[in-house]
Design a protein around this motif. Structure first.
Motif, short mmCIF file in Angstrom:
data_model
loop_
_atom_site.label_atom_id
_atom_site.label_comp_id
_atom_site.label_asym_id
_atom_site.label_seq_id
_atom_site.Cartn_x
_atom_site.Cartn_y
_atom_site.Cartn_z
N GLU A 227 0.81 -1.21 0.00
CA GLU A 227 0.00 0.00 0.00
C GLU A 227 0.85 1.27 0.00
OE1 GLU A 227 -3.07 0.16 -0.41
OE2 GLU A 227 -3.99 -1.73 0.23
N ALA A 228 2.14 1.11 0.28
CA ALA A 228 3.02 2.28 0.41
C ALA A 228 3.36 2.86 -0.96
CB ALA A 228 4.29 1.88 1.14
N THR A 229 3.72 4.12 -0.96
CA THR A 229 4.24 4.76 -2.17
C THR A 229 5.76 4.66 -2.18
OG1 THR A 229 4.45 6.93 -1.14
CG2 THR A 229 2.32 6.38 -2.16
N GLU A 230 6.33 4.78 -3.34
CA GLU A 230 7.79 4.77 -3.42
C GLU A 230 8.39 5.94 -2.66
OE1 GLU A 230 8.85 4.62 -7.52
OE2 GLU A 230 7.61 2.85 -7.93
N LEU A 233 8.64 5.12 1.05
CA LEU A 233 9.74 4.20 1.38
C LEU A 233 11.09 4.89 1.25
CD1 LEU A 233 8.74 0.72 -0.09
CD2 LEU A 233 8.24 1.71 2.14
N CYS A 234 11.20 5.83 0.32
CA CYS A 234 12.46 6.56 0.14
C CYS A 234 12.80 7.40 1.36
CB CYS A 234 12.40 7.45 -1.09
SG CYS A 234 12.61 6.56 -2.65
N SER A 235 11.80 7.73 2.15
CA SER A 235 12.05 8.54 3.35
C SER A 235 12.68 7.72 4.47
CB SER A 235 10.75 9.17 3.84
OG SER A 235 9.86 8.16 4.34
N ILE A 236 12.73 6.39 4.30
CA ILE A 236 13.34 5.51 5.30
C ILE A 236 14.84 5.45 5.06
CG2 ILE A 236 13.41 3.17 6.21
CD1 ILE A 236 10.52 2.83 5.33
N ASP A 237 15.59 5.64 6.12
CA ASP A 237 17.04 5.64 6.02
C ASP A 237 17.54 4.34 5.39
OD1 ASP A 237 19.69 6.59 6.49
OD2 ASP A 237 19.82 5.23 8.21
N GLY A 238 18.40 4.47 4.38
CA GLY A 238 18.99 3.31 3.74
C GLY A 238 18.23 2.77 2.55
N ILE A 239 17.05 3.33 2.23
CA ILE A 239 16.28 2.88 1.07
C ILE A 239 16.27 3.98 0.02
CG2 ILE A 239 14.02 2.12 0.22
CD1 ILE A 239 13.45 0.92 2.91
N GLY A 240 16.93 3.73 -1.09
CA GLY A 240 16.98 4.69 -2.18
C GLY A 240 15.83 4.51 -3.14
N ALA A 241 15.81 5.34 -4.18
CA ALA A 241 14.69 5.33 -5.12
C ALA A 241 14.57 4.01 -5.86
CB ALA A 241 14.84 6.48 -6.12
N SER A 242 15.68 3.48 -6.35
CA SER A 242 15.61 2.23 -7.12
C SER A 242 15.19 1.06 -6.23
CB SER A 242 16.94 1.93 -7.79
OG SER A 242 17.97 1.75 -6.83
N THR A 243 15.71 1.04 -4.98
CA THR A 243 15.32 -0.02 -4.05
C THR A 243 13.85 0.09 -3.69
OG1 THR A 243 17.55 -0.11 -3.15
CG2 THR A 243 15.79 -1.07 -1.81
N ALA A 244 13.37 1.31 -3.50
CA ALA A 244 11.95 1.52 -3.17
C ALA A 244 11.06 1.00 -4.28
CB ALA A 244 11.68 3.00 -2.91
N ARG A 245 11.43 1.28 -5.53
CA ARG A 245 10.64 0.78 -6.67
C ARG A 245 10.62 -0.73 -6.68
NH1 ARG A 245 13.12 5.14 -9.35
NH2 ARG A 245 14.76 3.79 -10.18
N ILE A 247 11.08 -2.82 -4.13
CA ILE A 247 10.34 -3.34 -2.99
C ILE A 247 8.84 -3.23 -3.20
CG2 ILE A 247 9.82 -2.99 -0.54
CD1 ILE A 247 12.75 -2.16 -0.17
N VAL A 248 8.37 -2.07 -3.67
CA VAL A 248 6.94 -1.85 -3.87
C VAL A 248 6.41 -2.81 -4.94
CG1 VAL A 248 5.20 -0.23 -4.71
CG2 VAL A 248 6.89 0.52 -3.03
N ALA A 249 7.14 -2.94 -6.05
CA ALA A 249 6.68 -3.84 -7.12
C ALA A 249 6.60 -5.28 -6.62
CB ALA A 249 7.63 -3.75 -8.32
N SER A 250 7.60 -5.71 -5.84
CA SER A 250 7.60 -7.07 -5.32
C SER A 250 6.45 -7.27 -4.34
CB SER A 250 8.94 -7.35 -4.63
OG SER A 250 8.96 -8.64 -4.06
N ALA A 251 6.20 -6.29 -3.48
CA ALA A 251 5.11 -6.40 -2.51
C ALA A 251 3.76 -6.49 -3.20
CB ALA A 251 5.14 -5.19 -1.57
N ARG A 252 3.56 -5.71 -4.24
CA ARG A 252 2.27 -5.74 -4.94
C ARG A 252 2.09 -7.05 -5.70
NH1 ARG A 252 1.97 0.66 -6.89
NH2 ARG A 252 1.70 1.47 -4.77
N ALA A 253 3.18 -7.57 -6.28
CA ALA A 253 3.07 -8.85 -6.98
C ALA A 253 2.69 -9.96 -6.01
CB ALA A 253 4.40 -9.17 -7.67
N LEU A 254 3.34 -9.99 -4.83
CA LEU A 254 3.04 -11.04 -3.86
C LEU A 254 1.68 -10.85 -3.20
CD1 LEU A 254 6.48 -11.55 -2.07
CD2 LEU A 254 5.20 -13.27 -3.31
N ALA A 255 1.37 -9.61 -2.80
CA ALA A 255 0.11 -9.37 -2.09
C ALA A 255 -1.10 -9.62 -2.97
CB ALA A 255 0.08 -7.94 -1.55
N ASP A 256 -0.99 -9.27 -4.24
CA ASP A 256 -2.13 -9.41 -5.14
C ASP A 256 -2.08 -10.68 -5.98
OD1 ASP A 256 -2.90 -6.97 -4.21
OD2 ASP A 256 -2.42 -5.85 -6.02
#
Length: 502
Positions: A227-230, A233-245, A247-256
């Motif tokens: 449910e999170a936006t990229e 997630l980018c606002s979390i220390d240690g998570i950059g833009a590419s990692t956020a993308r 993570i979100v894509a993987s979470a949506r694939a698994l959750a849905d």
């Protein structure tokens, strides 16, 4: 749990000791076993206690009291013996077990003579001789990839002892938890998932450190991450833009339980190409000396056809290949073939076998047959995120709702390959088994019809996965709501391994 047979989840405590409660619960939910078996090696009563609190079915520990226990699930009967010394009496009280589970059973090799023996063989043979059926023996002393049929003699009569391992598989990078789908006929299929692919760490790009950072910021579940936006997630220390993308894509694939496209690149073959044919080959290993089964699914006709060599021999390893390519040339002028991981396996070996065993068709194969690989397009070229815990075909297909049934449910490609290899090596010939001593391993039988059903399940699943990839909205056409029609499917379980696990 499989539609056919009973699912036994076997665990080593040290493989799951570091998992928190949500991740351990995810293990149980993912495999959905009928029963859980904790092997003797590295057993830990703390982990066993946690499992018993989380799982509402039977949890059997090999380090419990030295006793005999039986469990019957899905009409499959398991007898658990704390030691092989208990098996002889167990034959009188529990003679109808389909599977006998005892960690005392373990092959040993003499350091000088190099002769192999099976510890506990005599006791197992006496049980087998007095049992009503033909049980398969399971042992946590061996990995789930182990599959041998031993032979012993009881009162002058030869007795076969099929032995399968159940312990987690040792892979590069760590253990893979293994579940065995066991049917009443003794067929066993192994499915496995890396032990670090549960909970938040099931998400691509998330290791222990990132998982802790997500939890600290309120993202306790994969659904919450989906449910999170990229940007969030980018606002979390240690998570950059590419990692956020990622993570979100993987979470949506698994959750849905859906394919998430990352690009707008068209899915090959082009829409105006010939109707694709989905292909799978079965061999004797990753460096095949024989292709003994080729299955083809034509979705336009909803027709499956296969070419199987039921009398395989190293003298003529190309019999199935010749039949396949001859049929293909007669039926399709310019076919488009699709195979999962085909560029790295199926097509490479098909061309090699055609060039050697059917040279008259080699030019047709090279000039008129187009080959495509959905795995390569989606995963290696990073065009899509797939919904399985791994990118194995069976995992992805199951996450998309494809469940195996019948004979195909209790088979896997690695087991079939090993049995073909033993058949080719002539393990039943002079010098082994009844002819050469009771300490030899002999070849299990091969159910050719079940093997064909297994191959058919593979190509039909491949077609379903391909359709899901094609149907997924390209990255430039994001759906207006999260999930199909805004509804979330939370079942992200997967199943079974195949030849790709070698």
């Amino acid at each position: 749990m499989s539609a056919e047979g009973a699912e036994l989840l076997a665990l080593r405590c040290d493989a799951v000791a570091d998992l928190g409660e949500p991740a351990l619960r995810d293990v149980v939910d993912h495999f959905d076993p009928a029963l859980v078996y904790v092997v003797r090696d590295a057993s830990d009563v703390r982990v066993v206690s946690r499992l018993r609190r989380l799982f509402d079915g039977p949890v059997v520990s090999a380090t419990g009291p030295a006793a005999v226990r039986t469990e019957t699930v899905a009409d499959v009967s398991f007898l658990f013996a704390g030691s092989t010394a208990l098996l002889e009496d167990a034959a009188e009280t529990h003679p109808n077990a389909d599977y006998v589970v005892c960690d005392d059973l373990e092959p040993r090799t003499d350091a000088v003579s190099l002769d192999a023996t099976l510890a506990g063989r005599e006791a197992a043979a006496r049980y087998r001789a007095r049992a009503n059926g033909e049980p398969t023996f399971l042992t946590g002393a061996l990995e789930a990839s182990y599959d041998h049929v031993w032979e012993a003699t009881v009162d002058g009569e030869a007795v076969r002892l099929p032995v399968r391992g159940v312990a987690p598989l040792r892979r590069s990078g760590g253990a893979e938890l293994a579940a065995l789908t066991c049917d009443r006929a003794g067929s066993v299929a192994v499915s496995s998932v890396p032990a670090d692919r549960f909970g938040l760490q099931a998400l691509t790009g998330v290791g222990p450190t990132t998982a802790e950072r997500l939890r600290t910021n309120g993202y306790d579940t994969r659904a919450a991450v989906a449910e999170a936006t990229e940007t969030a997630l980018c606002s979390i220390d240690g998570i950059g833009a590419s990692t956020a993308r990622e993570i979100v894509a993987s979470a949506r694939a698994l959750a849905d339980s859906r394919v998430v496209r990352r690009t707008a690149d068209p899915v090959p073959p082009a829409s105006d190409a010939a109707t694709p044919l989905f292909v799978d080959i079965e061999t004797d290993g990753l460096q095949p000396t024989i292709i003994w089964l080729i299955g083809v699914y034509d979705p336009e006709r909803d027709a499956y056809v296969d070419f199987v060599d039921t009398e395989p021999t190293r003298d003529d390893p190309g019999a199935a290949t010749r039949e396949f390519v001859s049929w293909l040339a007669a039926k399709y002028e310019t076919p488009s073939l699709l195979a999962w991981n085909g560029h790295s396996f199926d097509y490479e070996h098909l061309e090699r076998f055609i060039a050697r065993d059917a040279p008259e068709f080699h030019e047709y194969w090279r000039e008129h047959v187009s080959t495509y690989d959905p795995y390569d397009w989606a995963v290696r070229r990073d065009n899509a995120v797939l919904p399985g815990r791994t990118n194995r075909l069976e995992d992805v297909a199951h996450a998309l709702g494809c469940d195996r049934s019948g004979a195909a449910a209790a088979l896997d490609g690695k087991t079939l390959a090993e049995r073909i290899r033993r058949l080719l090596e002539g393990s039943n010939g002079p010098g082994s088994g009844a002819n050469g001593g009771s300490d030899a391993a002999i070849s299990p039988g091969i159910d050719w019809d079940a093997a064909r059903r297994y191959c058919e399940a593979d190509v039909r699943e491949l077609a379903a996965v391909y359709d899901a990839i094609v149907a997924a909205p390209p990255a430039t056409e994001e759906p207006t709501e999260h999930g199909a029609n805004g509804d979330r499917a939370t079942d992200d379980s997967t199943t079974q391994t195949g030849l790709a696990d070698f």
